[in-house]
Structure formats: C-alpha cells, structure tokens
Design a protein around this motif. Structure first.
Motif, short mmCIF file in Angstrom:
data_model
loop_
_atom_site.label_atom_id
_atom_site.label_comp_id
_atom_site.label_asym_id
_atom_site.label_seq_id
_atom_site.Cartn_x
_atom_site.Cartn_y
_atom_site.Cartn_z
N TRP A 47 -3.78 -5.19 16.89
CA TRP A 47 -4.57 -6.27 16.32
C TRP A 47 -5.16 -7.11 17.43
CZ3 TRP A 47 -3.67 -11.74 16.04
CH2 TRP A 47 -4.42 -12.41 15.07
N TYR A 94 -11.96 -1.09 14.86
CA TYR A 94 -12.15 -1.28 13.43
C TYR A 94 -12.38 -2.76 13.12
CZ TYR A 94 -9.86 3.31 12.79
OH TYR A 94 -9.52 4.64 12.83
N VAL A 103 -4.18 -6.06 5.29
CA VAL A 103 -5.55 -5.75 5.69
C VAL A 103 -6.06 -4.73 4.69
CG1 VAL A 103 -7.00 -4.88 7.54
CG2 VAL A 103 -4.95 -6.20 8.09
N ASN B 34 3.66 -4.92 5.34
CA ASN B 34 2.67 -4.06 4.70
C ASN B 34 2.79 -2.65 5.25
OD1 ASN B 34 1.47 -6.51 3.53
ND2 ASN B 34 0.76 -6.89 5.62
N TYR B 36 0.66 1.15 5.68
CA TYR B 36 -0.65 1.80 5.71
C TYR B 36 -0.47 3.31 5.91
CZ TYR B 36 -2.12 -2.98 6.62
OH TYR B 36 -2.32 -4.33 6.53
N GLN B 38 -2.69 6.59 7.39
CA GLN B 38 -3.88 6.96 8.16
C GLN B 38 -3.95 8.47 8.32
OE1 GLN B 38 -4.23 5.74 12.34
NE2 GLN B 38 -6.43 5.46 12.05
N ALA B 43 -9.98 5.57 8.91
CA ALA B 43 -9.36 4.25 9.02
C ALA B 43 -8.06 4.21 8.22
CB ALA B 43 -10.32 3.19 8.49
N PRO B 44 -7.15 3.36 8.62
CA PRO B 44 -5.94 3.18 7.82
C PRO B 44 -6.28 2.68 6.41
CG PRO B 44 -5.65 2.24 10.00
CD PRO B 44 -7.11 2.59 9.86
N LEU B 46 -4.46 0.62 3.10
CA LEU B 46 -3.32 -0.18 2.65
C LEU B 46 -2.67 0.46 1.44
CD1 LEU B 46 -1.71 -2.88 2.85
CD2 LEU B 46 -3.44 -3.88 1.34
N TYR B 49 1.80 -3.88 -0.04
CA TYR B 49 1.77 -5.19 0.58
C TYR B 49 2.93 -6.02 0.08
CZ TYR B 49 -0.36 -6.71 -3.83
OH TYR B 49 -0.61 -6.97 -5.16
N ALA B 50 3.26 -7.05 0.83
CA ALA B 50 4.39 -7.92 0.48
C ALA B 50 5.64 -7.10 0.20
CB ALA B 50 4.03 -8.81 -0.71
N GLN B 55 -0.63 -1.44 -3.77
CA GLN B 55 -2.05 -1.77 -3.74
C GLN B 55 -2.75 -1.02 -4.88
OE1 GLN B 55 -3.77 -3.93 -2.38
NE2 GLN B 55 -5.84 -3.25 -1.85
N TYR B 87 2.07 3.56 9.00
CA TYR B 87 2.34 2.40 9.85
C TYR B 87 2.84 1.23 9.01
CZ TYR B 87 -0.54 4.64 13.48
OH TYR B 87 -1.07 5.51 14.41
N GLN B 89 3.35 -3.03 9.19
CA GLN B 89 2.70 -4.16 9.86
C GLN B 89 3.26 -5.45 9.31
OE1 GLN B 89 -0.54 -5.64 7.98
NE2 GLN B 89 -0.61 -7.38 9.37
N THR B 94 1.01 -14.56 13.40
CA THR B 94 0.12 -13.92 14.37
C THR B 94 0.74 -13.96 15.75
OG1 THR B 94 -1.10 -15.97 14.79
CG2 THR B 94 -1.96 -14.50 13.07
N PRO B 95 0.52 -12.95 16.59
CA PRO B 95 -0.36 -11.81 16.34
C PRO B 95 0.27 -10.80 15.38
CG PRO B 95 0.76 -11.53 18.42
CD PRO B 95 1.14 -12.89 17.93
N TRP B 96 -0.54 -10.34 14.41
CA TRP B 96 -0.04 -9.26 13.57
C TRP B 96 0.38 -8.11 14.50
CZ3 TRP B 96 0.09 -12.76 10.46
CH2 TRP B 96 -0.90 -13.22 9.60
N PHE B 98 2.06 -3.97 14.55
CA PHE B 98 2.28 -2.74 13.81
C PHE B 98 3.45 -1.96 14.41
CE2 PHE B 98 -1.62 -2.49 11.27
CZ PHE B 98 -2.44 -3.39 11.93
#
Lengths: 116, 107
Positions: A47, A94, A103, B34, B36, B38, B43-44, B46, B49-50, B55, B87, B89, B94-96, B98
C-alpha cells in the motif's frame, strides 16, 4: 458500476518522478478514500497511500518523503507522484477505491519500469 | 506498522477439498481484516471484509472468521476457478499492510 483506469508512462528513468493518474467512471469520486497499491513482479502487495475526495492524505511511511497525491473532483481523477525512483520502484501500480470495508474496487493495473 | 503473517505460503489441493488459510496480525486489529483473491495478471478481488462479511457476488463457499490477532479464510469445497493467490490485509490502522500471500495450486 464504478470502474477505475490507470494511465501514465510505462517507463521512467532512475532519479526521475513517476506520475500516474486514475480516472473514476460510473460513480462519483466524492466521499471516498482512493488508494494506490503496487506489486513488484512475483511479489506481494504494498500500500502506497490514499487520498480522500477532500484532499486529505495518508501515506506509507516507507515512501512518505517521496510520495504526493492529488485529486481533481471536476475530472473524477486522482493522481500519484513518486519522486527519485529507482529500480526497486518497478512494479504494477493499481489505483483502487478504499471503501468503508476493504479495498473494494480496483483498476486493472499499469506496469511501470524504472530503467535508463 | 502492523505485520501480517499468512500460513501456509502455498498449498496443493484437489477440487472439492476444504481449504483453510490463516492470517496472524502482530497486534490486535479487532475485526479489521479483509481477504482478497488474485489470479495471474489480474487485480486482486475483495472476498471477505470485516473478518467475516462476504462481499457482494462472492460465492458462499468462501467464509472468514476470527478476531483480535488470528483469522481464517475457508473455502468449503474448492472449485477449479478458486486456484489463485489469497492475501489478507488489515484496515485497523494505516499504513494498510498485507500478508505475503498464499498460493493455492492444483494437486
């Protein structure tokens, strides 16, 4: 359905500045955070940082001094600038929507190579 | 920064198998976790979440659990389209960050 599209040079010289833009379509850029995330070939996800539609930002401390982000709500676009690049900055970049829970929308990614 | 550690780094499984991937945070993150998926060149996406919320549009064979520092992603019956890298995350602070990824391969 919100879609994101990255644009910018695919080749950047060492020590120069990488500049990418992301266009948001199918929805408004307002009231969301928008992130940049990168992935070197064959490696994991990093990130870079995010910007809110108002312009407030959070950056990864590992890149903090080299990163700037901006948002143009009139164009539904946000941008990344990464200065003083080296080969270690070569990656797929990305843009993504940093939703309230994860995200949740990603661009297709754009490959940036740092090489002279 | 919060460090996220996934295990295993890779696994081989057959269609129909139950698959479990774990993710551990270096400090408590409540349920701000979260997952993901890929696939190569993409792109990954989602999935969860939580920690445990599916999703929209994600098949119900995917589920997540956990809270605090330890989390799990389970695929109840592995399908051909599930062979990918997964992955975790954290979105607690922050920073997020992974996890390093778990590659699910065909046995």
């Amino acid at each position: 359905q919100v879609q994101l599209q990255e644009s910018g040079p695919g080749l950047v010289k060492p020590s120069e500045t990488l500049s990418l833009s992301c266009t948001v379509s199918g929805g408004s850029i307002s009231s969301y955070y928008w992130s940049w995330i990168r992935q070197p070939a064959g490696k994991g996800l990093e990130w870079i940082g995010r910007i809110y539609s108002s312009g407030s930002t959070n950056f990864n401390p590992s890149l903090n001094s080299r990163v700037t982000m901006s948002v143009d709500t009139s164009k539904n676009q946000f941008s990344l600038r990464l200065s003083s690049v080296t080969a270690a900055d070569t990656a797929v970049y990305y843009c993504a929507r940093d939703g309230h829970d994860g995200v949740d929308v990603w661009g297709q990614g754009t490959t940036v190579t740092v090489s002279s | 920064d919060i460090q996220m550690t996934q295990s295993p780094s890779s696994l081989s499984a057959s269609v129909g198998d139950r698959v479990t991937i774990t993710c551990r945070a270096s400090q408590t993150i409540s349920n701000y976790l979260n997952w993901y998926q890929q696939k190569p060149g993409k792109a990954p996406k989602l999935l969860i979440y939580a920690a445990s919320s599916l999703q929209s549009g994600v098949p119900s064979r995917f589920s997540g659990s956990g809270s605090g520092t330890d989390f799990t992603l389970t695929i109840s019956s592995l399908q051909p389209e599930d062979f990918a890298t997964y992955y975790c995350q954290q979105s607690y602070s922050t920073p997020w960050t992974f996890g390093q990824g778990t590659k699910v391969e065909i046995k």
